[in-house]
Design a protein around this motif. Structure first.
Motif, PDB file in Angstrom:
ATOM      1  N   LYS A   1       2.216  13.549  -0.955  1.00 21.73           N
ATOM      2  CA  LYS A   1       3.593  13.409  -1.390  1.00 21.73           C
ATOM      3  C   LYS A   1       4.703  13.807  -0.709  1.00 21.73           C
ATOM      4  CE  LYS A   1       5.379  13.241  -5.922  1.00 21.73           C
ATOM      5  NZ  LYS A   1       5.263  13.735  -7.558  1.00 21.73           N
ATOM      6  N   LYS A   2       4.624  14.953  -0.159  1.00 24.58           N
ATOM      7  CA  LYS A   2       5.603  15.555   0.628  1.00 24.58           C
ATOM      8  C   LYS A   2       5.952  14.512   1.989  1.00 24.58           C
ATOM      9  CE  LYS A   2       7.526  19.508   3.007  1.00 24.58           C
ATOM     10  NZ  LYS A   2       7.467  20.942   3.138  1.00 24.58           N
ATOM     11  N   LYS A   3       4.702  14.127   2.531  1.00 24.75           N
ATOM     12  CA  LYS A   3       4.661  13.387   3.791  1.00 24.75           C
ATOM     13  C   LYS A   3       5.340  12.022   3.493  1.00 24.75           C
ATOM     14  CE  LYS A   3       1.464  11.583   7.425  1.00 24.75           C
ATOM     15  NZ  LYS A   3       0.162  11.371   7.701  1.00 24.75           N
ATOM     16  N   LEU A   4       4.997  11.298   2.404  1.00 25.45           N
ATOM     17  CA  LEU A   4       5.412  10.176   2.013  1.00 25.45           C
ATOM     18  C   LEU A   4       7.032   9.950   1.626  1.00 25.45           C
ATOM     19  CD1 LEU A   4       2.334   8.735  -0.402  1.00 25.45           C
ATOM     20  CD2 LEU A   4       3.003   8.120   2.232  1.00 25.45           C
ATOM     21  N   LEU A   5       7.377  11.168   0.967  1.00 28.79           N
ATOM     22  CA  LEU A   5       8.626  11.182   0.533  1.00 28.79           C
ATOM     23  C   LEU A   5       9.546  11.515   1.919  1.00 28.79           C
ATOM     24  CD1 LEU A   5      10.711  11.701  -1.626  1.00 28.79           C
ATOM     25  CD2 LEU A   5      10.364  14.081  -1.416  1.00 28.79           C
ATOM     26  N   ASP A   6       9.005  12.176   2.980  1.00 30.08           N
ATOM     27  CA  ASP A   6       9.850  12.234   4.240  1.00 30.08           C
ATOM     28  C   ASP A   6       9.967  10.668   4.868  1.00 30.08           C
ATOM     29  OD1 ASP A   6      10.143  14.957   3.811  1.00 30.08           O
ATOM     30  OD2 ASP A   6       8.385  15.337   5.003  1.00 30.08           O
ATOM     31  N   LEU A   7       8.578  10.235   4.967  1.00 32.27           N
ATOM     32  CA  LEU A   7       8.527   8.863   5.572  1.00 32.27           C
ATOM     33  C   LEU A   7       9.542   7.752   4.825  1.00 32.27           C
ATOM     34  CD1 LEU A   7       7.526   6.814   7.404  1.00 32.27           C
ATOM     35  CD2 LEU A   7       5.548   6.477   5.786  1.00 32.27           C
ATOM     36  N   ALA A   8       9.694   7.902   3.488  1.00 29.48           N
ATOM     37  CA  ALA A   8      10.659   7.169   2.505  1.00 29.48           C
ATOM     38  C   ALA A   8      12.110   7.479   2.902  1.00 29.48           C
ATOM     39  CB  ALA A   8      10.381   7.333   1.017  1.00 29.48           C
ATOM     40  N   ARG A   9      12.303   8.668   3.222  1.00 27.50           N
ATOM     41  CA  ARG A   9      13.730   9.125   3.667  1.00 27.50           C
ATOM     42  C   ARG A   9      14.026   8.410   5.065  1.00 27.50           C
ATOM     43  NH1 ARG A   9      16.039  12.159   0.021  1.00 27.50           N
ATOM     44  NH2 ARG A   9      15.188  13.310  -1.516  1.00 27.50           N
ATOM     45  N   LYS A  10      13.117   8.521   5.898  1.00 25.50           N
ATOM     46  CA  LYS A  10      13.521   7.996   7.176  1.00 25.50           C
ATOM     47  C   LYS A  10      13.657   6.319   7.077  1.00 25.50           C
ATOM     48  CE  LYS A  10      10.792  11.478   9.801  1.00 25.50           C
ATOM     49  NZ  LYS A  10       9.590  11.718  10.485  1.00 25.50           N
TER      50      LYS A  10
ATOM     51  N   GLU B   1       0.841  -1.208   0.022  1.00 22.74           N
ATOM     52  CA  GLU B   1       0.014   0.020  -0.120  1.00 22.74           C
ATOM     53  C   GLU B   1       0.890   1.097  -0.032  1.00 22.74           C
ATOM     54  OE1 GLU B   1      -3.396   2.056   2.671  1.00 22.74           O
ATOM     55  OE2 GLU B   1      -2.541   0.201   3.351  1.00 22.74           O
ATOM     56  N   PHE B   2       1.927   1.288   0.811  1.00 22.07           N
ATOM     57  CA  PHE B   2       2.769   2.490   0.935  1.00 22.07           C
ATOM     58  C   PHE B   2       3.452   2.706  -0.504  1.00 22.07           C
ATOM     59  CE2 PHE B   2       7.216   4.162   1.456  1.00 22.07           C
ATOM     60  CZ  PHE B   2       7.023   5.148   1.799  1.00 22.07           C
ATOM     61  N   ILE B   3       3.930   1.499  -1.210  1.00 18.90           N
ATOM     62  CA  ILE B   3       4.512   1.703  -2.402  1.00 18.90           C
ATOM     63  C   ILE B   3       3.595   2.343  -3.537  1.00 18.90           C
ATOM     64  CG2 ILE B   3       5.945   0.628  -4.261  1.00 18.90           C
ATOM     65  CD1 ILE B   3       6.985  -1.257  -2.131  1.00 18.90           C
ATOM     66  N   LEU B   4       2.396   1.949  -3.426  1.00 19.85           N
ATOM     67  CA  LEU B   4       1.521   2.202  -4.398  1.00 19.85           C
ATOM     68  C   LEU B   4       1.161   3.606  -4.303  1.00 19.85           C
ATOM     69  CD1 LEU B   4      -1.139  -0.974  -4.811  1.00 19.85           C
ATOM     70  CD2 LEU B   4       0.638  -0.159  -6.320  1.00 19.85           C
ATOM     71  N   ARG B   5       0.822   4.052  -2.898  1.00 17.54           N
ATOM     72  CA  ARG B   5       0.239   5.401  -2.700  1.00 17.54           C
ATOM     73  C   ARG B   5       1.609   6.327  -3.062  1.00 17.54           C
ATOM     74  NH1 ARG B   5      -0.625   5.797   3.413  1.00 17.54           N
ATOM     75  NH2 ARG B   5      -0.648   8.016   2.979  1.00 17.54           N
ATOM     76  N   PHE B   6       2.902   5.965  -2.863  1.00 15.59           N
ATOM     77  CA  PHE B   6       3.981   6.798  -3.117  1.00 15.59           C
ATOM     78  C   PHE B   6       4.131   7.115  -4.653  1.00 15.59           C
ATOM     79  CE2 PHE B   6       8.321   7.782  -4.363  1.00 15.59           C
ATOM     80  CZ  PHE B   6       8.823   8.360  -3.022  1.00 15.59           C
ATOM     81  N   ASN B   7       3.858   5.976  -5.563  1.00 16.52           N
ATOM     82  CA  ASN B   7       4.064   6.117  -6.872  1.00 16.52           C
ATOM     83  C   ASN B   7       2.693   6.647  -7.515  1.00 16.52           C
ATOM     84  OD1 ASN B   7       6.457   4.624  -6.638  1.00 16.52           O
ATOM     85  ND2 ASN B   7       5.645   2.833  -6.945  1.00 16.52           N
TER      86      ASN B   7
ATOM     87  N   LEU C   1      12.186  -1.074  -0.796  1.00 11.49           N
ATOM     88  CA  LEU C   1      12.028   0.512  -1.360  1.00 11.49           C
ATOM     89  C   LEU C   1      12.895   1.038  -2.721  1.00 11.49           C
ATOM     90  CD1 LEU C   1      11.650   3.052   0.361  1.00 11.49           C
ATOM     91  CD2 LEU C   1      14.199   3.191   0.977  1.00 11.49           C
ATOM     92  N   ALA C   2      13.211   0.450  -3.367  1.00 13.38           N
ATOM     93  CA  ALA C   2      13.733   0.787  -4.682  1.00 13.38           C
ATOM     94  C   ALA C   2      12.681   0.511  -5.688  1.00 13.38           C
ATOM     95  CB  ALA C   2      14.884  -0.502  -5.233  1.00 13.38           C
ATOM     96  N   GLN C   3      11.348   0.223  -5.262  1.00 12.62           N
ATOM     97  CA  GLN C   3      10.215   0.344  -6.347  1.00 12.62           C
ATOM     98  C   GLN C   3       9.523   1.457  -6.000  1.00 12.62           C
ATOM     99  OE1 GLN C   3       7.545  -3.195  -5.686  1.00 12.62           O
ATOM    100  NE2 GLN C   3       9.372  -4.504  -5.025  1.00 12.62           N
ATOM    101  N   CYS C   4       9.974   2.406  -5.117  1.00 12.84           N
ATOM    102  CA  CYS C   4       9.330   3.895  -4.955  1.00 12.84           C
ATOM    103  C   CYS C   4      10.152   4.662  -6.368  1.00 12.84           C
ATOM    104  CB  CYS C   4       9.554   4.412  -3.788  1.00 12.84           C
ATOM    105  SG  CYS C   4       8.538   3.549  -2.309  1.00 12.84           S
ATOM    106  N   LYS C   5       9.460   5.054  -7.090  1.00 12.85           N
ATOM    107  CA  LYS C   5      10.267   5.821  -8.147  1.00 12.85           C
ATOM    108  C   LYS C   5      10.468   7.212  -7.902  1.00 12.85           C
ATOM    109  CE  LYS C   5       6.617   3.608 -11.424  1.00 12.85           C
ATOM    110  NZ  LYS C   5       5.435   4.161 -12.336  1.00 12.85           N
ATOM    111  N   GLY C   6      11.589   7.419  -8.559  1.00 13.44           N
ATOM    112  CA  GLY C   6      12.064   8.865  -8.436  1.00 13.44           C
ATOM    113  C   GLY C   6      13.418   8.970  -7.661  1.00 13.44           C
TER     114      GLY C   6
END
Length: 666
Positions: A62-71, A48-54, A103-108
């Motif tokens: 998007k900013k919230k998910l990006l911060d979570l991905a960086r953590k 669910e996290f990967i689908l929401r991120f992409n 985590l590498a499945q999150c684009k960008g």
């Protein structure tokens, strides 16, 4: 009163219990919800996290998910031990490798950083028993993305380069575990890889114009071919495809596979390269003898089954980072290989000899030579690998424009500039693939070296020579294939402009493998020379993984289902790939300890005896000085009738009397 009482009784006797049940149910649901929330860590990767991120388009989300991905990425970096070379109590590599692959499945940018972190970890991590399951999972993921995503794109992306580099490291690690005999219980994993390997075997037309990717793909296919032939039955899909393309005349020293014994024998070239590396590490006096025997087996580099030759160059390259004699041997072996290849290809009568694989060895050698130019122990080794053993004045011709009137240079030595001069002089539209691929790899690595040396003031000279050589190539080379190498190298560095003019850079990106060569050489030395202090000069006839010194295998691991959600696991103590030392090693260590103990006692006794002798000599010297002084005073008294010492004034009374005598009566 009775009615009211009964009603009160009904309220507290009937209604109250139902209310208690509701409260209890609500509390139980609340507790269950808390437990379920606790079971999921706050920074977990789910589908669910990967689908929401992409797929999300909301800027705030998007900013919230990006911060979570960086953590999550920072947590993975810590668990991978990037700053400690994969060691520490907080490090657990298999779980984190799987987590970072999700985590590498999150684009960008997150995808690029995750792949860079995974590549760096696979480069410097040690070899442990619990790694193969995670490595097979990574191999399946990487091959799936190469075959199902990358092949469908009309253009080449930097993502494919990273995937190919990661797949190369994974296949190299699995091949080492295969040499140790630790892949016998992973036949199911190998069967799952076969469809992807079958699809990858048809990638020649796609990656032929990109040798840097194609060489990594060929290593993946070759290692898996050897492993599958050893571990899987002969009727598997991939083995049937390879058997159709298999050429006859395989060297028995290179690959010795038997159905009854199921053994793999390394060739003499690899064995002696590992012996040379071990001599360099132990500072052994047998290094020159080992290098002589290694040169005797240099013709095995021309064998068609080239996987052992690639490993031999990798190990000898690690020894060349520390020793000049090993560097010279490496360059001499490659020079002989290139001269043989070019002479055979120039003779059109010898059409039966097939050297279509030779470009792979050349590409691997150029990569190893580039790493020596960057990471050798001393500057003299780096300078020699780049310029060569010849006069440094001859390096100016690589910087100046080419003069077509000059004769084509000969291949005197296989330094970086020597190969660049040799391959560039033979470039044409219909030249052999060894020539244009070798020239392609040299230019490609020039750009990457210039990026690696950015900001390093200690290597300004090397960076300036690289810059001038690269500018000359850009200005005078018209071949589109070479310009393609420049463009791909700059795209891999995530910079579409000139890498020399870049201001900011991502210091975390790893463009070269700095540690995998040392890891492979170290683990092969433990396999081939488990407890040898003095290296023998002849290769033993026994198979390496059939010896009595072979390290204990891990017990058969239970099959575990890999869920898509990666949760926190308690840290597991890493079990080393090799077991405790054997009886002979322990005996030698005990004897060494006893000898050192008695030698310390002997030193203490000698120090006491020396102190007594020094004190005795000091007393004798003092007595001789006193005796000598008495003799001098006795002679002085006889001659001068004085008892005073030389340069000593007489007593005061005597001085006054003398003064009175000297005064006249007037």
């Amino acid at each position: 009163m009775s009615v009211k009482k009964s009603s009160v009784t009904d309220i507290f006797g009937v209604i109250a219990p139902s209310y208690k049940e509701k409260v209890l149910r609500f509390n139980l649901q609340k507790v269950k919800k808390k437990r379920s929330d606790k079971s999921k860590p706050p920074f977990s990767i789910t589908a669910e996290f990967i689908l929401r991120f992409n797929q999300t388009k909301n800027p705030k989300e998007k900013k919230k998910l990006l911060d979570l991905a960086r953590k999550i990425l920072l947590k993975c970096k810590r668990k991978l031990g990037l700053s400690t070379l994969g060691t520490g109590e907080h490090v657990h590599l298999p779980t984190t490798w799987i987590e970072i692959s999700y985590l590498a499945q999150c684009k960008g940018q997150i995808q690029d950083e995750a792949l860079n972190v995974l590549y760096a970890s696979l480069d410097h991590a040690s070899f442990y028993y619990d790694h193969p399951p995670a490595l097979f999972f990574l191999a399946e993921s990487i091959l799936y993305r190469l075959c199902c995503d990358a092949f469908l794109k009309p253009y080449l992306y930097s993502l494919e380069i990273k995937l190919a580099k990661i797949g190369y490291l994974i296949s190299l690690r699995l091949f080492i575990y295969f040499l140790y005999g630790h892949l016998e219980s992973f036949k199911e994993h190998l069967l799952r890889l076969q469809p992807f390997l079958y699809a990858l075997s048809f990638s020649g037309e796609i990656y032929y114009m990109y040798p840097n990717i194609f060489s990594n793909v060929q290593v993946i296919l070759k290692t898996m071919d050897i492993i599958c032939k050893r571990e899987l039955p002969s009727d598997s899909i991939f083995s049937r495809v390879e058997n159709k393309n298999q050429h006859e005349g395989t060297d028995s020293h290179m690959e010795h596979l038997q159905d009854n014994q199921k053994s793999y024998e390394v060739n003499n070239l690899l064995w002696h390269c590992v012996a040379a590396w071990t001599c360099v590490q132990k500072n052994s006096p047998h290094l020159n003898n080992v290098l002589e025997h290694l040169t005797f087996h240099k013709t095995q580099l021309q064998n068609k089954c080239w996987m052992d030759s690639a490993l031999a160059l990798l190990v000898l390259g690690e020894a060349a980072k520390l020793n000049m004699a090993c560097l010279k041997t490496l360059m001499d072996i490659m020079r002989d290989f290139l001269l043989t290849i070019m002479s055979v290809q120039n003779q059109k009568e010898n059409g039966s000899v097939d050297f279509s694989w030779a470009w792979i060895i050349v590409s691997i050698y150029i990569t190893i030579l580039t790493e020596i130019c960057l990471y050798a122990a001393i500057s003299n080794l780096r300078k020699t690998a780049f310029i060569g053993f010849c006069d440094c004045k001859s390096s100016k011709k690589y910087i100046l424009p080419l003069d077509k009137s000059e004769e084509q240079p000969e291949l005197r030595e296989t330094s970086f500039l020597g190969l660049l001069d040799y391959f560039s002089s033979k470039m044409s539209d219909n030249c052999d693939e060894v020539i244009w691929i070798g020239y392609y790899d040299l230019v490609y690595n020039l750009v990457k070296m210039s990026w690696e040396l950015r900001g390093d003031e200690e290597q300004d000279g090397l960076r300036n020579v690289i810059w001038q050589t690269l500018q000359k190539t850009k200005n005078h080379e018209k071949d589109e294939r070479i310009h393609n190498a420049l463009n791909i190298a700059e795209a891999e560095l995530n910079d579409p402009t000139d890498p020399f003019t870049r201001v900011s850079s991502n210091a975390g990106d790893e463009i070269f493998s700095k540690y995998i060569g040392w890891r492979v050489a170290n683990i092969l030395s433990k396999l081939l020379f488990p407890s040898a202090d003095i290296l023998p000069l002849k290769k033993p006839l026994i198979k390496p993984h059939k010896t009595k010194y072979l390290y204990k295998k891990q017990d058969a691991m239970k099959k575990k289902v890999l869920h898509f959600t990666v949760r926190e696991h308690p840290s597991v103590i890493d079990v080393p790939l090799f077991s405790n030392p054997d009886f002979f090693t322990k005996r030698d260590e005990e004897l060494t300890r006893i000898i050192d103990h008695y030698w310390e006692k002997e030193l203490q006794i000698r120090q006491k005896e020396d102190a007594i002798c020094e004190a005795k000599e000091r007393k004798e010297r003092e007595l001789e000085e006193k005796k000598h002084f008495k003799e001098i005073m006795k002679k002085r008294e006889e001659k001068l009738h004085k008892q005073t010492k030389p340069y000593e004034l007489p007593p005061r009374t005597e001085a006054i009397s003398l003064e009175g005598k000297m005064i006249s009566p007037n």
